[in-house]
Write an enzyme that holds these catalytic residues in place. Structure first.
Site, mmCIF file in Angstrom:
data_model
loop_
_atom_site.group_PDB
_atom_site.id
_atom_site.type_symbol
_atom_site.label_atom_id
_atom_site.label_comp_id
_atom_site.label_asym_id
_atom_site.label_seq_id
_atom_site.Cartn_x
_atom_site.Cartn_y
_atom_site.Cartn_z
ATOM 1 N N GLU A 141 1.006 -1.280 -0.057
ATOM 2 C CA GLU A 141 -0.467 -0.117 0.566
ATOM 3 C C GLU A 141 0.664 1.100 -0.273
ATOM 4 O O GLU A 141 2.050 0.870 1.221
ATOM 5 C CB GLU A 141 -0.823 0.581 1.260
ATOM 6 N N ARG A 189 -2.540 10.463 6.960
ATOM 7 C CA ARG A 189 -2.421 10.712 5.907
ATOM 8 C C ARG A 189 -3.778 10.496 5.438
ATOM 9 O O ARG A 189 -3.384 9.931 3.790
ATOM 10 C CB ARG A 189 -1.831 8.781 6.050
ATOM 11 N N ARG A 193 -5.930 5.422 -0.650
ATOM 12 C CA ARG A 193 -4.882 4.425 -1.112
ATOM 13 C C ARG A 193 -4.225 4.239 -2.072
ATOM 14 O O ARG A 193 -5.324 4.344 -3.471
ATOM 15 C CB ARG A 193 -4.474 4.068 -0.215
ATOM 16 N N HIS A 229 -11.140 4.743 1.864
ATOM 17 C CA HIS A 229 -9.613 3.219 3.321
ATOM 18 C C HIS A 229 -10.733 1.936 3.192
ATOM 19 O O HIS A 229 -11.023 1.552 4.231
ATOM 20 C CB HIS A 229 -10.089 4.546 4.626
#
Length: 163
Positions: free
Chosen positions: A120, A131, A135, A154
């Site tokens: 990731e 963050r 992703r 997420h």
């Protein structure tokens, strides 16, 4: 008592609180009627409206990969995601300490692979203090774009990134 109850029910129903207040539906002794629909009982959109909305989307965004994932083109990705892909292709360096760690696929939304197959990488989120939720997950030893997935929620959903 009846007047206070009726007022609280009318106020509650107008604010969409019928579930919280309870007992504000049809009641013979008080003569109140249940509203036609509350916010939680909004009518479903007709299939035609959904089809029309899908028809307005570009064909590329409706495309699906052979494994059933929606496909997202590089041009549709946020610019931060494209920058992250370029870093992945270059092998780093990565701005976040956790970039490149093994992705466990605990949600089991990606195709099943041996542990260590997926890695990731964080996609920077402007104005985020952490963050963020975005992703890129890449699989395979060479981490080619065709084996990468993008999530902006997420890991709740993924889109395969097209070459």
């Amino acid at each position: 008592m009846k007047r206070a109850w009726a007022f609280s029910c009318i106020l509650g129903l107008s604010l969409g609180l019928s579930v919280v207040l309870g007992g504000c539906g049809k009641d013979e002794s008080r003569g109140l009627q249940e509203p036609v629909a509350s916010a939680s009982q909004a009518p479903a959109r007709p299939a035609e409206a959904v089809e029309q909305e899908q028809a307005r989307q570009p064909a590329a965004s409706r495309a699906q990969s052979e494994d059933g994932f929606a496909i997202i083109q590089l041009a549709q990705l946020p610019r931060q995601a494209v920058a992250t892909l370029r870093l992945i292709e270059a092998g780093g360096p990565f701005p976040y300490e956790k970039d490149g760690v093994v992705f466990g696929n605990r949600e089991r939304l990606l195709p099943r692979q041996a542990r260590g197959y997926y890695h990731e990488y964080t996609v920077a989120t402007p104005r985020s203090r952490d963050r963020g939720a975005r992703r890129i997950i890449c699989g395979g030893p060479r981490r080619q774009i065709g084996e990468c997935y993008y999530t902006d929620d997420h890991y709740a959903s993924f889109k395969r990134i097209a070459d």
